[in-house]
Motif scaffolding. Sequence first.
Motif, PDB file in Angstrom:
ATOM      1  N   THR A 128       0.837  -1.187   0.000  1.00 25.84           N
ATOM      2  CA  THR A 128       0.000   0.000   0.000  1.00 25.84           C
ATOM      3  C   THR A 128       0.876   1.242   0.000  1.00 25.84           C
ATOM      4  O   THR A 128       2.012   1.201   0.469  1.00 25.84           O
ATOM      5  CB  THR A 128      -0.913   0.030   1.241  1.00 25.84           C
ATOM      6  OG1 THR A 128      -0.118   0.405   2.362  1.00 25.84           O
ATOM      7  CG2 THR A 128      -1.563  -1.315   1.492  1.00 25.84           C
ATOM      8  N   PRO A 129       0.367   2.354  -0.485  1.00 23.74           N
ATOM      9  CA  PRO A 129       1.194   3.561  -0.522  1.00 23.74           C
ATOM     10  C   PRO A 129       1.519   4.100   0.859  1.00 23.74           C
ATOM     11  O   PRO A 129       2.492   4.808   1.043  1.00 23.74           O
ATOM     12  CB  PRO A 129       0.335   4.551  -1.312  1.00 23.74           C
ATOM     13  CG  PRO A 129      -1.059   4.058  -1.149  1.00 23.74           C
ATOM     14  CD  PRO A 129      -0.945   2.564  -1.076  1.00 23.74           C
ATOM     15  N   ALA A 130       0.691   3.765   1.840  1.00 22.38           N
ATOM     16  CA  ALA A 130       0.948   4.254   3.188  1.00 22.38           C
ATOM     17  C   ALA A 130       2.150   3.556   3.824  1.00 22.38           C
ATOM     18  O   ALA A 130       2.753   4.066   4.749  1.00 22.38           O
ATOM     19  CB  ALA A 130      -0.290   4.046   4.056  1.00 22.38           C
ATOM     20  N   GLN A 131       2.504   2.368   3.321  1.00 24.69           N
ATOM     21  CA  GLN A 131       3.621   1.613   3.847  1.00 24.69           C
ATOM     22  C   GLN A 131       4.550   1.215   2.701  1.00 24.69           C
ATOM     23  O   GLN A 131       4.617   0.039   2.320  1.00 24.69           O
ATOM     24  CB  GLN A 131       3.140   0.359   4.592  1.00 24.69           C
ATOM     25  CG  GLN A 131       2.343   0.659   5.860  1.00 24.69           C
ATOM     26  CD  GLN A 131       0.895   0.940   5.576  1.00 24.69           C
ATOM     27  OE1 GLN A 131       0.411   0.669   4.499  1.00 24.69           O
ATOM     28  NE2 GLN A 131       0.193   1.494   6.549  1.00 24.69           N
ATOM     29  N   GLY A 154      -5.134   8.427  -5.060  1.00 26.07           N
ATOM     30  CA  GLY A 154      -5.914   9.207  -4.109  1.00 26.07           C
ATOM     31  C   GLY A 154      -6.562   8.447  -2.977  1.00 26.07           C
ATOM     32  O   GLY A 154      -7.145   9.064  -2.081  1.00 26.07           O
ATOM     33  N   SER A 155      -6.476   7.128  -2.973  1.00 20.59           N
ATOM     34  CA  SER A 155      -7.244   6.347  -2.002  1.00 20.59           C
ATOM     35  C   SER A 155      -6.861   6.650  -0.564  1.00 20.59           C
ATOM     36  O   SER A 155      -7.688   6.540   0.348  1.00 20.59           O
ATOM     37  CB  SER A 155      -7.080   4.855  -2.275  1.00 20.59           C
ATOM     38  OG  SER A 155      -5.738   4.437  -2.143  1.00 20.59           O
ATOM     39  N   ASP A 156      -5.613   7.043  -0.322  1.00 24.71           N
ATOM     40  CA  ASP A 156      -5.155   7.297   1.043  1.00 24.71           C
ATOM     41  C   ASP A 156      -4.979   8.782   1.356  1.00 24.71           C
ATOM     42  O   ASP A 156      -4.499   9.134   2.429  1.00 24.71           O
ATOM     43  CB  ASP A 156      -3.830   6.578   1.294  1.00 24.71           C
ATOM     44  CG  ASP A 156      -2.687   7.142   0.451  1.00 24.71           C
ATOM     45  OD1 ASP A 156      -2.965   7.709  -0.626  1.00 24.71           O
ATOM     46  OD2 ASP A 156      -1.517   7.014   0.861  1.00 24.71           O
ATOM     47  N   LEU A 214     -10.874   4.463   3.790  1.00 21.84           N
ATOM     48  CA  LEU A 214     -11.195   4.209   2.393  1.00 21.84           C
ATOM     49  C   LEU A 214     -10.096   3.391   1.735  1.00 21.84           C
ATOM     50  O   LEU A 214     -10.369   2.425   1.005  1.00 21.84           O
ATOM     51  CB  LEU A 214     -11.401   5.523   1.642  1.00 21.84           C
ATOM     52  CG  LEU A 214     -11.721   5.377   0.147  1.00 21.84           C
ATOM     53  CD1 LEU A 214     -13.033   4.624  -0.065  1.00 21.84           C
ATOM     54  CD2 LEU A 214     -11.773   6.739  -0.529  1.00 21.84           C
ATOM     55  N   HIS A 215      -8.864   3.758   1.983  1.00 25.02           N
ATOM     56  CA  HIS A 215      -7.756   3.025   1.397  1.00 25.02           C
ATOM     57  C   HIS A 215      -7.746   1.570   1.862  1.00 25.02           C
ATOM     58  O   HIS A 215      -7.576   0.647   1.056  1.00 25.02           O
ATOM     59  CB  HIS A 215      -6.435   3.680   1.761  1.00 25.02           C
ATOM     60  CG  HIS A 215      -5.255   2.855   1.364  1.00 25.02           C
ATOM     61  ND1 HIS A 215      -4.902   2.672   0.057  1.00 25.02           N
ATOM     62  CD2 HIS A 215      -4.398   2.116   2.112  1.00 25.02           C
ATOM     63  CE1 HIS A 215      -3.856   1.860   0.006  1.00 25.02           C
ATOM     64  NE2 HIS A 215      -3.534   1.515   1.241  1.00 25.02           N
ATOM     65  N   TYR A 244       1.517   6.397  -9.318  1.00 22.21           N
ATOM     66  CA  TYR A 244       1.076   7.762  -9.597  1.00 22.21           C
ATOM     67  C   TYR A 244       0.432   8.429  -8.382  1.00 22.21           C
ATOM     68  O   TYR A 244      -0.041   9.564  -8.483  1.00 22.21           O
ATOM     69  CB  TYR A 244       0.106   7.779 -10.767  1.00 22.21           C
ATOM     70  CG  TYR A 244       0.734   7.368 -12.081  1.00 22.21           C
ATOM     71  CD1 TYR A 244       1.909   7.949 -12.525  1.00 22.21           C
ATOM     72  CD2 TYR A 244       0.142   6.390 -12.876  1.00 22.21           C
ATOM     73  CE1 TYR A 244       2.497   7.579 -13.727  1.00 22.21           C
ATOM     74  CE2 TYR A 244       0.717   6.012 -14.094  1.00 22.21           C
ATOM     75  CZ  TYR A 244       1.889   6.612 -14.503  1.00 22.21           C
ATOM     76  OH  TYR A 244       2.461   6.240 -15.699  1.00 22.21           O
ATOM     77  N   ASN A 245       0.429   7.731  -7.266  1.00 23.00           N
ATOM     78  CA  ASN A 245      -0.183   8.258  -6.054  1.00 23.00           C
ATOM     79  C   ASN A 245       0.821   8.981  -5.158  1.00 23.00           C
ATOM     80  O   ASN A 245       0.439   9.647  -4.206  1.00 23.00           O
ATOM     81  CB  ASN A 245      -0.835   7.112  -5.268  1.00 23.00           C
ATOM     82  CG  ASN A 245      -1.688   7.605  -4.122  1.00 23.00           C
ATOM     83  OD1 ASN A 245      -2.709   8.264  -4.336  1.00 23.00           O
ATOM     84  ND2 ASN A 245      -1.288   7.297  -2.900  1.00 23.00           N
ATOM     85  N   VAL A 246       2.087   8.857  -5.451  1.00 24.93           N
ATOM     86  CA  VAL A 246       3.112   9.417  -4.565  1.00 24.93           C
ATOM     87  C   VAL A 246       3.111  10.947  -4.630  1.00 24.93           C
ATOM     88  O   VAL A 246       2.685  11.545  -5.622  1.00 24.93           O
ATOM     89  CB  VAL A 246       4.519   8.880  -4.931  1.00 24.93           C
ATOM     90  CG1 VAL A 246       4.571   7.369  -4.759  1.00 24.93           C
ATOM     91  CG2 VAL A 246       4.901   9.266  -6.351  1.00 24.93           C
ATOM     92  N   GLU A 247       3.584  11.560  -3.555  1.00 28.36           N
ATOM     93  CA  GLU A 247       3.661  13.021  -3.509  1.00 28.36           C
ATOM     94  C   GLU A 247       4.649  13.526  -4.567  1.00 28.36           C
ATOM     95  O   GLU A 247       5.662  12.898  -4.853  1.00 28.36           O
ATOM     96  CB  GLU A 247       4.104  13.468  -2.124  1.00 28.36           C
ATOM     97  CG  GLU A 247       3.086  13.194  -1.033  1.00 28.36           C
ATOM     98  CD  GLU A 247       1.771  13.932  -1.257  1.00 28.36           C
ATOM     99  OE1 GLU A 247       1.805  15.099  -1.712  1.00 28.36           O
ATOM    100  OE2 GLU A 247       0.716  13.327  -0.992  1.00 28.36           O
TER     101      GLU A 247
END
Length: 356
Positions: free
Chosen positions: A25-28, A248-250, A256-257, A276-279
Amino acid sequence: MKKYFALLGLSLVALSCNESKKVVTPAQPEGPVIIDVTALESNDVDVRKYTNTITEGELKEMLYVYASDEFEGRNTGDPGQKKAAAYLVNYYKELDVQPGNNGDYYQIVPNTFFRKGSGLNDSENVLAFIKGSEKPEEVLVLSAHLDHVGMDAKGNVYNGADDDGSGTVALLEIAEAFKQAVKDGKGPKRSILFLHVTGEEKGLYGSRYYSENPVYPLANTIADLNIDMIGRNDDAHKEDNNYVYLIGSDKLSTDLHNISSAVNAKYFDINLDYRYNVENEPNRFYYRSDHYNFAKHNVPVIFYFNGTHDDYHKISDTPDKINYPLLEKRTKLVFATAWELANRKEKPAVDKAKKE
């Protein structure tokens, strides 16, 4: 998608009710994490039953109409775009899905709302609505843009089969699945708005108009699942028929993510690509489709996307080049995610709200 300015047929992958699955996941970003699929609240039998009403055959049949020359490239405010909008309205009428704008399927976007000097005519968003059985005041929005870029000076049609014919017909199939559930007495607990927006190619105008003139209060809008180009493979996944980009999910809601990840892990095992979700991502895709006008108002969003390809914004973006099995699989993913969001006990918490 706007340019930036400067499974029946496919089987579901089911895990046991007690099994968790490792997903990135993008959060981790440091590695796999455990997504607890037991946290999902929807009835498995219902999810599978209604997901499997979505078929590549029906998607293909509709897309060959929607991305045909008859609609003249669906340029915002032009006759071809209005024909396309009428096609959507007739579909919802035949399906007996109710209008979503106080008895009207259309939300007029006046020409004065567009950029000064654009020369665009009045246009319209198309809204269809399924009322929730238990929490009708809470609304889940499913969006896709109905417009494209029209024709060139020689009369060649930009059919926009992927951009965004693919997202448009996906919404229609998802609406049909939810409507079948309603007929069976298993309709969604929350309301669902099927929002086909105009003017995306000109600068996200239709979604901005809706977000500034919402028919259903944005405070009661639990999320926007936006579909813009899900019918093709990009160069990074030429041989991968089991992926989709999530963007955008997170950004606004950890819930939601996690729900999105768990639905995929439990039923599909699609490669969810978050590059494509990274800052500071240079393509800035997060800002380039209609979900962003919801995110600006702290409505959690997910943008489903297949990436660009050689036919992007060209007359060669035609229905014969669509990967229909993959379009079906991605559409099923969106539906199953929407089903979980519409039926779970609590709406996703907004724990990362942006301050005004």
